[in-house]
Design a protein around this motif. Structure first.
Motif, short mmCIF file in Angstrom:
data_model
loop_
_atom_site.label_atom_id
_atom_site.label_comp_id
_atom_site.label_asym_id
_atom_site.label_seq_id
_atom_site.Cartn_x
_atom_site.Cartn_y
_atom_site.Cartn_z
N GLN A 177 -34.85 -7.75 -24.82
CA GLN A 177 -34.82 -7.01 -26.08
C GLN A 177 -34.78 -5.50 -25.88
OE1 GLN A 177 -34.28 -8.29 -29.05
NE2 GLN A 177 -34.15 -10.29 -28.08
N TYR A 178 -35.57 -5.00 -24.95
CA TYR A 178 -35.60 -3.56 -24.71
C TYR A 178 -35.54 -3.25 -23.22
CZ TYR A 178 -37.19 1.24 -24.43
OH TYR A 178 -37.29 2.56 -24.13
N LEU A 179 -36.50 -3.79 -22.46
CA LEU A 179 -36.57 -3.51 -21.04
C LEU A 179 -37.06 -4.75 -20.32
CD1 LEU A 179 -36.49 -1.33 -18.76
CD2 LEU A 179 -38.90 -0.95 -19.25
N TYR A 180 -36.38 -5.12 -19.25
CA TYR A 180 -36.80 -6.26 -18.44
C TYR A 180 -36.85 -5.81 -16.98
CZ TYR A 180 -37.08 -10.76 -16.20
OH TYR A 180 -37.49 -11.82 -15.44
N ASN A 181 -38.00 -6.04 -16.32
CA ASN A 181 -38.14 -5.73 -14.90
C ASN A 181 -37.92 -7.01 -14.11
OD1 ASN A 181 -39.03 -3.26 -15.85
ND2 ASN A 181 -40.54 -3.05 -14.25
N TRP A 182 -36.96 -6.96 -13.18
CA TRP A 182 -36.68 -8.10 -12.30
C TRP A 182 -37.09 -7.71 -10.91
CZ3 TRP A 182 -31.41 -10.18 -10.36
CH2 TRP A 182 -31.55 -11.50 -9.91
N ASN A 183 -38.14 -8.34 -10.40
CA ASN A 183 -38.67 -8.04 -9.08
C ASN A 183 -38.13 -9.03 -8.06
OD1 ASN A 183 -40.54 -5.87 -9.76
ND2 ASN A 183 -41.57 -7.43 -10.97
N LEU A 184 -37.32 -8.55 -7.15
CA LEU A 184 -36.80 -9.39 -6.08
C LEU A 184 -37.72 -9.27 -4.87
CD1 LEU A 184 -33.02 -8.41 -6.22
CD2 LEU A 184 -34.19 -10.28 -7.39
N ASP B 68 -24.95 -11.42 -17.09
CA ASP B 68 -24.05 -12.22 -17.93
C ASP B 68 -22.68 -12.41 -17.26
OD1 ASP B 68 -25.98 -12.62 -19.91
OD2 ASP B 68 -25.48 -10.72 -20.88
N GLY B 69 -22.71 -12.63 -15.93
CA GLY B 69 -21.51 -12.92 -15.18
C GLY B 69 -20.67 -11.71 -14.80
N VAL B 70 -21.12 -10.51 -15.16
CA VAL B 70 -20.36 -9.29 -14.88
C VAL B 70 -21.08 -8.50 -13.78
CG1 VAL B 70 -19.50 -7.12 -15.86
CG2 VAL B 70 -19.53 -9.20 -17.25
N TYR B 71 -20.34 -8.12 -12.76
CA TYR B 71 -20.90 -7.31 -11.67
C TYR B 71 -21.33 -5.96 -12.21
CZ TYR B 71 -21.05 -4.45 -7.45
OH TYR B 71 -21.44 -3.59 -6.46
N LYS B 72 -22.60 -5.58 -11.92
CA LYS B 72 -23.15 -4.32 -12.44
C LYS B 72 -23.44 -3.31 -11.34
CE LYS B 72 -23.29 -5.35 -16.79
NZ LYS B 72 -22.65 -4.57 -17.82
N GLY B 73 -23.28 -3.69 -10.09
CA GLY B 73 -23.53 -2.76 -9.00
C GLY B 73 -24.41 -3.39 -7.94
N SER B 74 -24.72 -2.60 -6.93
CA SER B 74 -25.54 -3.07 -5.81
C SER B 74 -26.83 -2.28 -5.76
CB SER B 74 -24.79 -2.90 -4.49
OG SER B 74 -23.61 -3.68 -4.49
N PRO C 113 -29.62 -17.97 -10.88
CA PRO C 113 -29.67 -17.16 -12.09
C PRO C 113 -31.01 -17.30 -12.82
CG PRO C 113 -28.35 -19.11 -12.49
CD PRO C 113 -28.73 -19.12 -11.03
N VAL C 114 -31.38 -16.21 -13.48
CA VAL C 114 -32.59 -16.15 -14.28
C VAL C 114 -32.17 -15.88 -15.72
CG1 VAL C 114 -34.73 -14.89 -14.66
CG2 VAL C 114 -33.90 -15.22 -12.34
N SER C 115 -32.65 -16.69 -16.64
CA SER C 115 -32.36 -16.47 -18.06
C SER C 115 -33.56 -15.79 -18.70
CB SER C 115 -32.08 -17.80 -18.76
OG SER C 115 -30.91 -18.38 -18.23
N VAL C 116 -33.32 -14.65 -19.34
CA VAL C 116 -34.40 -13.88 -19.96
C VAL C 116 -33.99 -13.46 -21.36
CG1 VAL C 116 -35.23 -13.02 -17.75
CG2 VAL C 116 -33.60 -11.67 -19.03
N ASP C 117 -34.98 -13.13 -22.17
CA ASP C 117 -34.73 -12.55 -23.49
C ASP C 117 -34.91 -11.05 -23.34
OD1 ASP C 117 -34.30 -12.16 -26.16
OD2 ASP C 117 -36.31 -12.77 -26.77
N PRO D 203 -28.81 -6.76 -25.85
CA PRO D 203 -30.08 -7.38 -26.27
C PRO D 203 -29.91 -8.85 -26.64
CG PRO D 203 -29.83 -5.23 -27.28
CD PRO D 203 -28.52 -5.55 -26.61
N GLY D 204 -30.92 -9.63 -26.29
CA GLY D 204 -30.92 -11.06 -26.58
C GLY D 204 -30.93 -11.87 -25.30
N ALA D 205 -30.45 -13.09 -25.39
CA ALA D 205 -30.42 -13.98 -24.23
C ALA D 205 -29.50 -13.41 -23.16
CB ALA D 205 -29.96 -15.37 -24.64
N THR D 206 -30.05 -13.22 -21.98
CA THR D 206 -29.33 -12.59 -20.87
C THR D 206 -29.52 -13.41 -19.61
OG1 THR D 206 -29.66 -10.41 -21.84
CG2 THR D 206 -29.16 -10.46 -19.50
N GLN D 207 -28.49 -13.53 -18.80
CA GLN D 207 -28.60 -14.22 -17.52
C GLN D 207 -28.36 -13.21 -16.39
OE1 GLN D 207 -25.71 -17.26 -15.98
NE2 GLN D 207 -27.47 -18.58 -16.40
N ILE D 208 -29.30 -13.19 -15.43
CA ILE D 208 -29.24 -12.26 -14.31
C ILE D 208 -29.11 -13.06 -13.02
CG2 ILE D 208 -30.41 -10.34 -13.17
CD1 ILE D 208 -32.18 -10.15 -15.71
N TYR D 209 -28.30 -12.56 -12.11
CA TYR D 209 -28.02 -13.25 -10.86
C TYR D 209 -27.88 -12.20 -9.77
CZ TYR D 209 -25.18 -16.03 -7.59
OH TYR D 209 -24.70 -16.67 -6.48
#
Length: 69
Positions: free
Chosen positions: A60-67, A17-23, A54-58, A36-42
């Motif tokens: 709710q609990y856990l989302y796995n993003w495979n790069l 959601d536009g906020v740096y979370k780490g590397s 960016p990827v937009s996902v819903d 929880p809810g609509a989230t954008q990952i980049y």
């Protein structure tokens, strides 16, 4: 939670959601959080030359993003 599975040879800076979370190091996994809810990952390589999303996902609990797949 957002689980980032980095299957690339790059260090990747993660933004939720536009906020740096780490590397995430090359071939490593990292868990970060999202509201929880609509989230954008980049993702951006630590050198700034390769991008994911960016990827937009819903998220709710856990989302796995495979790069790298």
């Amino acid at each position: 939670d957002v689980v980032v599975e980095n299957h690339t040879g790059y260090c990747v800076d993660i933004y939720v959601d536009g906020v740096y979370k780490g590397s995430v190091g090359a071939a490593e996994d990292r868990v970060t959080w999202a509201i929880p809810g609509a989230t954008q990952i980049y993702g951006r390589s630590c050198g700034g030359t390769v991008f994911w999303g960016p990827v937009s996902v819903d998220c709710q609990y856990l989302y796995n993003w495979n790069l790298g797949y």
